[in-house]
Design a protein around this motif. Sequence first.
Motif, PDB file in Angstrom:
ATOM      1  N   ASP A 244      -4.546  -0.015   0.989  1.00 30.22           N
ATOM      2  CA  ASP A 244      -5.969   0.085   0.513  1.00 30.22           C
ATOM      3  C   ASP A 244      -6.782  -1.209   0.730  1.00 30.22           C
ATOM      4  OD1 ASP A 244      -5.085  -1.633  -1.642  1.00 30.22           O
ATOM      5  OD2 ASP A 244      -5.518  -0.258  -3.354  1.00 30.22           O
TER       6      ASP A 244
ATOM      7  N   VAL B   4       2.175   5.551  -2.623  1.00 32.18           N
ATOM      8  CA  VAL B   4       2.003   6.852  -2.816  1.00 32.18           C
ATOM      9  C   VAL B   4       2.404   7.870  -1.658  1.00 32.18           C
ATOM     10  CG1 VAL B   4       0.132   8.824  -3.485  1.00 32.18           C
ATOM     11  CG2 VAL B   4       0.255   6.344  -4.541  1.00 32.18           C
TER      12      VAL B   4
ATOM     13  N   ASP C 190       5.667   7.700 -15.624  1.00 30.92           N
ATOM     14  CA  ASP C 190       5.034   6.546 -15.406  1.00 30.92           C
ATOM     15  C   ASP C 190       3.945   6.593 -14.098  1.00 30.92           C
ATOM     16  OD1 ASP C 190       6.652   6.688 -12.949  1.00 30.92           O
ATOM     17  OD2 ASP C 190       7.891   5.105 -13.311  1.00 30.92           O
ATOM     18  N   ALA C 191       3.571   7.428 -14.081  1.00 31.68           N
ATOM     19  CA  ALA C 191       2.356   7.515 -12.874  1.00 31.68           C
ATOM     20  C   ALA C 191       1.543   8.696 -13.240  1.00 31.68           C
ATOM     21  CB  ALA C 191       2.797   7.787 -11.595  1.00 31.68           C
TER      22      ALA C 191
ATOM     23  N   LEU D  24      -1.926  11.133 -12.367  1.00 34.19           N
ATOM     24  CA  LEU D  24      -2.729  11.662 -11.233  1.00 34.19           C
ATOM     25  C   LEU D  24      -3.941  12.225 -11.732  1.00 34.19           C
ATOM     26  CD1 LEU D  24      -3.285  12.544  -8.210  1.00 34.19           C
ATOM     27  CD2 LEU D  24      -1.827  14.673  -8.663  1.00 34.19           C
TER      28      LEU D  24
ATOM     29  N   VAL E 117       0.481   3.437 -13.856  1.00 31.18           N
ATOM     30  CA  VAL E 117      -0.235   3.494 -12.440  1.00 31.18           C
ATOM     31  C   VAL E 117      -0.871   4.951 -12.355  1.00 31.18           C
ATOM     32  CG1 VAL E 117       0.208   4.270  -9.952  1.00 31.18           C
ATOM     33  CG2 VAL E 117       1.807   2.513 -10.820  1.00 31.18           C
TER      34      VAL E 117
ATOM     35  N   ALA F  30      -1.922  -1.325  -2.337  1.00 30.04           N
ATOM     36  CA  ALA F  30      -1.290  -0.191  -2.639  1.00 30.04           C
ATOM     37  C   ALA F  30      -1.195   0.413  -1.335  1.00 30.04           C
ATOM     38  CB  ALA F  30      -2.246   0.733  -3.620  1.00 30.04           C
TER      39      ALA F  30
ATOM     40  N   ILE G 284      -0.176  15.591  -3.428  1.00 25.12           N
ATOM     41  CA  ILE G 284       0.577  14.363  -3.645  1.00 25.12           C
ATOM     42  C   ILE G 284       1.721  14.544  -4.052  1.00 25.12           C
ATOM     43  CG2 ILE G 284       0.254  12.153  -5.062  1.00 25.12           C
ATOM     44  CD1 ILE G 284      -2.418  12.402  -5.110  1.00 25.12           C
TER      45      ILE G 284
ATOM     46  N   GLN H  12      -6.430   3.882  -6.140  1.00 26.42           N
ATOM     47  CA  GLN H  12      -5.302   3.545  -6.965  1.00 26.42           C
ATOM     48  C   GLN H  12      -5.564   2.604  -7.789  1.00 26.42           C
ATOM     49  OE1 GLN H  12      -2.426   0.770  -6.772  1.00 26.42           O
ATOM     50  NE2 GLN H  12      -2.308   1.388  -8.787  1.00 26.42           N
TER      51      GLN H  12
ATOM     52  N   ARG I  17      -7.470  -5.119 -14.309  1.00 25.34           N
ATOM     53  CA  ARG I  17      -6.625  -6.261 -14.485  1.00 25.34           C
ATOM     54  C   ARG I  17      -7.163  -7.660 -14.236  1.00 25.34           C
ATOM     55  NH1 ARG I  17      -1.690  -5.151 -10.703  1.00 25.34           N
ATOM     56  NH2 ARG I  17      -3.460  -4.745  -9.482  1.00 25.34           N
TER      57      ARG I  17
ATOM     58  N   TYR J  37       7.809   2.287  -5.319  1.00 32.92           N
ATOM     59  CA  TYR J  37       7.559   1.204  -5.017  1.00 32.92           C
ATOM     60  C   TYR J  37       8.075   0.709  -3.837  1.00 32.92           C
ATOM     61  CZ  TYR J  37       5.403   0.756  -9.553  1.00 32.92           C
ATOM     62  OH  TYR J  37       4.796   0.988 -10.773  1.00 32.92           O
TER      63      TYR J  37
ATOM     64  N   TYR K  72      -5.081   0.882 -12.414  1.00 31.30           N
ATOM     65  CA  TYR K  72      -4.037   1.188 -13.633  1.00 31.30           C
ATOM     66  C   TYR K  72      -4.873   1.709 -14.843  1.00 31.30           C
ATOM     67  CZ  TYR K  72      -0.907  -1.423 -10.710  1.00 31.30           C
ATOM     68  OH  TYR K  72      -0.035  -1.809  -9.676  1.00 31.30           O
TER      69      TYR K  72
ATOM     70  N   GLN L  57       4.954   9.017  -6.655  1.00 35.93           N
ATOM     71  CA  GLN L  57       4.728   7.494  -6.442  1.00 35.93           C
ATOM     72  C   GLN L  57       5.957   6.819  -6.818  1.00 35.93           C
ATOM     73  OE1 GLN L  57       4.322   5.386  -9.510  1.00 35.93           O
ATOM     74  NE2 GLN L  57       4.191   3.893  -8.189  1.00 35.93           N
TER      75      GLN L  57
ATOM     76  N   VAL M 298      -3.693   7.111 -10.045  1.00 39.77           N
ATOM     77  CA  VAL M 298      -3.893   8.011  -8.633  1.00 39.77           C
ATOM     78  C   VAL M 298      -5.189   8.836  -8.633  1.00 39.77           C
ATOM     79  CG1 VAL M 298      -3.366   8.667  -6.214  1.00 39.77           C
ATOM     80  CG2 VAL M 298      -1.962   6.998  -7.464  1.00 39.77           C
TER      81      VAL M 298
ATOM     82  N   ARG N   7       3.454  -4.499 -19.411  1.00 35.75           N
ATOM     83  CA  ARG N   7       2.155  -5.014 -19.560  1.00 35.75           C
ATOM     84  C   ARG N   7       1.014  -3.991 -20.434  1.00 35.75           C
ATOM     85  NH1 ARG N   7       0.954  -5.349 -13.388  1.00 35.75           N
ATOM     86  NH2 ARG N   7       1.895  -3.059 -13.734  1.00 35.75           N
TER      87      ARG N   7
ATOM     88  N   PHE O 167       4.283  15.508  -9.929  1.00 37.66           N
ATOM     89  CA  PHE O 167       3.151  15.632 -10.739  1.00 37.66           C
ATOM     90  C   PHE O 167       3.140  17.071 -11.578  1.00 37.66           C
ATOM     91  CE2 PHE O 167       2.512  11.686  -8.324  1.00 37.66           C
ATOM     92  CZ  PHE O 167       2.182  10.789  -9.342  1.00 37.66           C
TER      93      PHE O 167
ATOM     94  N   VAL P 186       2.687  -0.865  -4.818  1.00 39.25           N
ATOM     95  CA  VAL P 186       2.832   0.585  -5.272  1.00 39.25           C
ATOM     96  C   VAL P 186       2.642   1.417  -3.785  1.00 39.25           C
ATOM     97  CG1 VAL P 186       1.219   2.376  -6.182  1.00 39.25           C
ATOM     98  CG2 VAL P 186       1.552   0.383  -7.461  1.00 39.25           C
TER      99      VAL P 186
ATOM    100  N   ARG Q  95      13.676   0.526  -8.434  1.00 39.74           N
ATOM    101  CA  ARG Q  95      13.759  -0.423  -9.648  1.00 39.74           C
ATOM    102  C   ARG Q  95      15.012  -0.317 -10.259  1.00 39.74           C
ATOM    103  NH1 ARG Q  95       8.056   0.337 -12.233  1.00 39.74           N
ATOM    104  NH2 ARG Q  95       8.957   2.247 -12.210  1.00 39.74           N
TER     105      ARG Q  95
END
Lengths: 136, 136
Positions: free
Chosen positions: A88, A30, B92-93, B95, B28, A93, A39, B42, B64, A44, B44, A42, B30, B24, A113, A28, A64
Amino acid sequence: MSEADSPRAAADESWLDRVQWDDRGLVVAVAQEAHSGEILMQAYMNRDALAATAREGFATYWSRSRAKLWRKGESSGHLQAVEEIRLDCDNDAVLLRVRQEGPACHTGRRNCFFQRLEGGAWVEAAPAPDCTEMGE
Amino acid sequence: MSEADSPRAAADESWLDRVQWDDRGLVVAVAQEAHSGEILMQAYMNRDALAATAREGFATYWSRSRAKLWRKGESSGHLQAVEEIRLDCDNDAVLLRVRQEGPACHTGRRNCFFQRLEGGAWVEAAPAPDCTEMGE
């Protein structure tokens, strides 16, 4: 021996081994505007993306959906100049502190966001710009 | 009819359907300190975690490693009072803008992103506190 094969080049990238890449080889990432703390987005990164980001000083991610490296702003010009790369505590991350050129979001907004939860519904916290989607 | 089965309760959670849960069932998340902009951590969330966060006003994540809901600070007292929940442009994220009680990181540091890349190596940008690890 090519430069990429040399012991020096290999040693130079040993810091990448600290990262806990997931089962897709991703981590991940950010992006945060360095001067304001905003921010931005986000995304990958895979190993090549993080290596390129550190080497070139501009954020490169792994797309992706397109399954390719994606230098942020490569078509729009909305580059992210990287001031700092952080990792982190459990190494899964990455935080990029950047100077964002133009909007970070493909919708033309400053950051991605812009949907805010209010009274059980998502509302747009930032208006869409006049132009239509500015996809990269 | 129980409250959970009622049309009203179902309608109240329809905002959760906007989120693009991954294969899953996770998204994500943050956490950012609301007053300073500092990125704290960060993690999930699954659907239940995000619903609990919105309902209770304190950040709840999906662990997880432990495969269970994890209300941040439930054992350490280092709660995250949520001021705002935001969602990004492709849903998909998440904040969270929060007020962090005490340190956010299990190492006792204020935030989890204390490793900084400098000259091809990770260095600690924030010292470890005197105490040993303060795992939750």
